[in-house]
Design a protein around this motif. Sequence first.
Motif, PDB file in Angstrom:
ATOM      1  N   MET A 184      37.651  43.619  41.156  1.00 29.36           N
ATOM      2  CA  MET A 184      37.602  42.152  41.296  1.00 29.36           C
ATOM      3  C   MET A 184      36.393  41.540  40.589  1.00 29.36           C
ATOM      4  O   MET A 184      36.371  40.332  40.355  1.00 29.36           O
ATOM      5  N   ARG A 185      35.398  42.353  40.259  1.00 29.50           N
ATOM      6  CA  ARG A 185      34.258  41.837  39.483  1.00 29.50           C
ATOM      7  C   ARG A 185      34.705  41.207  38.180  1.00 29.50           C
ATOM      8  O   ARG A 185      34.075  40.282  37.666  1.00 29.50           O
ATOM      9  N   PHE A 186      35.820  41.717  37.624  1.00 26.77           N
ATOM     10  CA  PHE A 186      36.273  41.261  36.316  1.00 26.77           C
ATOM     11  C   PHE A 186      37.353  40.186  36.411  1.00 26.77           C
ATOM     12  O   PHE A 186      37.881  39.757  35.398  1.00 26.77           O
ATOM     13  N   LYS A 187      37.687  39.758  37.621  1.00 26.73           N
ATOM     14  CA  LYS A 187      38.674  38.698  37.808  1.00 26.73           C
ATOM     15  C   LYS A 187      37.937  37.383  38.016  1.00 26.73           C
ATOM     16  O   LYS A 187      37.228  37.211  39.010  1.00 26.73           O
ATOM     17  N   LYS A 188      38.122  36.473  37.082  1.00 27.76           N
ATOM     18  CA  LYS A 188      37.311  35.257  37.071  1.00 27.76           C
ATOM     19  C   LYS A 188      37.969  34.072  37.777  1.00 27.76           C
ATOM     20  O   LYS A 188      37.295  33.189  38.275  1.00 27.76           O
ATOM     21  N   THR A 189      39.300  34.036  37.796  1.00 31.89           N
ATOM     22  CA  THR A 189      39.978  32.852  38.334  1.00 31.89           C
ATOM     23  C   THR A 189      40.660  33.165  39.659  1.00 31.89           C
ATOM     24  O   THR A 189      40.933  34.325  39.987  1.00 31.89           O
ATOM     25  N   LYS A 190      40.974  32.100  40.384  1.00 36.45           N
ATOM     26  CA  LYS A 190      41.671  32.252  41.668  1.00 36.45           C
ATOM     27  C   LYS A 190      43.044  32.884  41.463  1.00 36.45           C
ATOM     28  O   LYS A 190      43.480  33.720  42.260  1.00 36.45           O
ATOM     29  N   THR A 191      43.719  32.510  40.374  1.00 38.16           N
ATOM     30  CA  THR A 191      45.049  33.061  40.082  1.00 38.16           C
ATOM     31  C   THR A 191      44.978  34.564  39.893  1.00 38.16           C
ATOM     32  O   THR A 191      45.845  35.310  40.377  1.00 38.16           O
ATOM     33  N   GLN A 192      43.945  35.037  39.193  1.00 39.21           N
ATOM     34  CA  GLN A 192      43.793  36.474  38.978  1.00 39.21           C
ATOM     35  C   GLN A 192      43.560  37.200  40.304  1.00 39.21           C
ATOM     36  O   GLN A 192      44.059  38.311  40.505  1.00 39.21           O
ATOM     37  N   TRP A 193      42.811  36.602  41.206  1.00 42.95           N
ATOM     38  CA  TRP A 193      42.590  37.200  42.522  1.00 42.95           C
ATOM     39  C   TRP A 193      43.896  37.242  43.314  1.00 42.95           C
ATOM     40  O   TRP A 193      44.193  38.227  43.988  1.00 42.95           O
ATOM     41  N   GLU A 194      44.683  36.173  43.230  1.00 43.35           N
ATOM     42  CA  GLU A 194      45.960  36.145  43.938  1.00 43.35           C
ATOM     43  C   GLU A 194      46.935  37.173  43.367  1.00 43.35           C
ATOM     44  O   GLU A 194      47.730  37.761  44.106  1.00 43.35           O
ATOM     45  N   ASP A 195      46.866  37.398  42.055  1.00 42.19           N
ATOM     46  CA  ASP A 195      47.736  38.412  41.433  1.00 42.19           C
ATOM     47  C   ASP A 195      47.494  39.788  42.030  1.00 42.19           C
ATOM     48  O   ASP A 195      48.432  40.584  42.175  1.00 42.19           O
TER      49      ASP A 195
END
Length: 990
Positions: A392-403
Amino acid sequence: MAEAVVSVVLDQLVSIAREGLEQEARLVKGVKKDVAKLRSNFQAIQAVLEDAEKKQLNDARVRDWLEKLKDVSFDMDDLLDEWVSAIFRSKIQKQLDREGDQNAQVVNRNKKACFPMPTSSFCICSQVKRVGVNRETAIKIKELNARLDIIANEKQNYSFTQTRPIKQLERQKTTSFVDVSEVCGRENDANILIDNLLWESGDEDRGLTIIPIVGMGGIGKTTLAQLAFNDNSVKTQFETRIWVCVSDPFDEIKIGKAIIEGFEMDARNFVELESIVQCIHKCVRGKKFLLVLDDVWTEDQEKWEKLKYPLMGSEGSKILVTTRKKEVAIMMRAESRIMNLDVLSENDSWSLFSKLALFEREDCTGVQEIGMEIARKCKGLPLTIKILGSLMRFKKTKTQWEDVLYNELWKLEDVKMKLFTPFLLSYYDLSPLEKCCFSYCSIFPKDYDIDKERLIEMWISQGYFNCKENPEKAGQACFENLAMRSFFQDFQKNDGSLELRNDGSIELCKMHDIVHDFTQFLTDTECCIMEIDNVKDQLDIESEFTPFTSHSFDRKVRHSTIVLAFKAEIPSSFCNIAKNLRSLFIMCSRNATFNLGIVFPHLTHLRTLTLSRCNISILPEEIGKLIHLRYLDLSGNRTLEELPNSLCNLFNLQALRIFRCSRIRRLPEEMGKLVNLRHLHNGQCGLLQGLPKGVGRLTCLKTLEDLVLRKNINNGYFSIGDLDKLNNLEGSLSLHWCGNLDVGEAEKANLKNKKLVVSLELDFGMTFEDTRNIEDEIIILEALEPHPNLTYLSISNYRGETFSARWMSSLSNLTELHLKDCESCESLPPLGQLPSLESLDISYMISVEKVGIEFLGIETEDDSEMIKSSIVSFPKLRNLRFSHMNHWKEWDGNAVTRKNTSSRIMAHLHSLEIERCDNLEALPNFLQSTPLQYLSIKSCLMLSEYCQKRTGKVWAKISHIPNIKIDYRQVQKDDFIQDYNDCSKNIVEL
């Protein structure tokens, strides 16, 4: 895996087109067109592979389709490599023939009669042979194209979604190895464990207490044990601490040897268990020790007791055991002291997860609640939390976290796949080559110390970074990315010290058992580990989750590790898989034997061969037939005396490791043919007389560890002047027998232009003359000036009376310096002004009687007046060691502290060791102002005598140091006198 294999083949095709090598087959109609069609087909397939890799988890048809794709990809990679190698070999041979003709013409001019060579006939034969090779290659390309056409058409049956390549994010170097405080939620467990280790109970079994830590895989047993093992109070309590990785199977001989080595003894010559246990019993006698047995599986009490009994009888000693099985603790009769490790609480899970996932993230709005949900899915397992938190360190947006939170992988029903879901999420976030590099690590056995440099060279040998200008740099970046995602752990230096580093200079690491199981899950039948003993010929895989069975002996196996037990041999059934192997890693016990000459003919597609410490005395000529070989590791074969000339036919060889092959005297004459060689690891080959002259033609060479400089050198040997041609050298370089050089020769080395050589050893020893010109050695040292980028320097056996080389004081990046066996030097050089020096080791400087303020780099007008009013000396020095300086009487730095109140001398000094300096009477006053944490005084009669009194000037200068060892014994400040007297009494009694 298919994604990465296709990527490698495409790299080959792009390289062929870029170099215009299709034109080499211009006499065969249609080759260029077929190569273009191959490239087009592979590119079309590559676009859907990411989706296919995910769908194959639930769809056996897709899995079969991917298997067929991998098979044709491997075959194509082999074919293209053979084609390019044949072309390349032809070009090299032409060059050698031209050089040979020129030499022959020179010789023939001096002959009265000359018989002309039929060169035209030779050229015609070569051309005919070449056309035949090209035609055969063209036919095979057509056949593979037909197979690929079918596979490309079949992809329409599976409704794959095309994906676009994701741009890799730029990562900060300073965060490569983040200390994630892995003890989140374990503070109470750690305190209890440390208290149990320190507690002197009265119910020990003959002086031995066993404390088991029991818990499921990935729950943090090893981390907790490491925390206690490295606790300062535990270090003080136990005279010796030993860490042994046990795993499965429980090998008493291997474990016993590790225990002996923990007592700093050589265990290599022990073969029988009886001699090992006798040695252990002697080692532990009278010593209070802590032994950690990490990852114990066996419930066999008989095996355990063979090791337990020789460990008994040392009062206060402890054995700390980590295991997944409570039955192990019961078998060891330690069930009353079990520490059951539970999963982390929800709060502690979030604390650990957020430290990784939100690292250096300023705005957490919108993702914190999603992160808490993801953390809950980790079920309190620290390893899983680390893997997902690192992702998750490399996930920048909320959408990426939800994915990630709503990913379909969480819905997998297969038990094994559900276990690996967090790992799959992180794995699918990697680039194709990073996936391949990660899964390649399944070739290593569990608990194996992975050498980062070796690993990167092995990756490169598989073609994973084929099109990169600097594949080593690309491999380093890949390693760091995998480390940041918590796929590696237990980072350490080669000396065995555990240490997280922020500069990317980790040398060794491991994979957690479950991560290793995951790599085996990914590689399926492509990689197998065979354990072979002297009784059975069967496959024995080291994994509770392994998918391998006996059917792994088929053509799909591409990477194999063979572990040979005592007196074992490679089974004949191995030949069934050998012909398709791309990697072979053989590990064997001291007395294992195998016939390489029988094995080699079957390894026709091998890229990577590791035969380190395999008791090899002869390397067969058949090695020259392994034309695909890029990586050959022969290190540690101490009975190997020579390498066959056929080795020089391996035009593709990139890395050759003969490190610690101590009986090798000379390398093959035609080494100059290995024009692709990038790394020659030839350190610690004590009998090596020199390198062949042809090494000077290896302009790709980046690593050349040792160079022996012969006197009155002839054309058969590499000379120091040849170094000037090797402009790509980097890393470490050792020059031996520098005393043999003429002054003019030394200048030819041009070391100051080797800006990538950061570690340099200058050894002036091993000359065979009674006298050496001391003045010449001073000039030679001056001529061997390195580049200012140097970070490590060692000078040994130098006969000059002073270190007057002007460049020594200009090494602004030097962090470590060793001066040893410089017997004629009467004073130490002015090192105090080196701004980056962190470690200094001075030994066997037997002519030095005084170390004064000149050592601090302080200039004086006369004996009483300082030029500078403010003094800074050794600004970054942390570790200082003096040893075997028997004439050293005085260490004077007092004038500085008397006359200059603003002096800052050794302001960061952490440890000081003084050994075998019998005449040293006093220590300088400035030591009182240093932040010294560790002081060790060994076999220094006068200093030891002064220290035992705990009064006087010497004691006043060291009384602030928290950890002091006198003559190898740790002493407590409060009972210093009693401990020292006891130690002295024991020495007298012995």
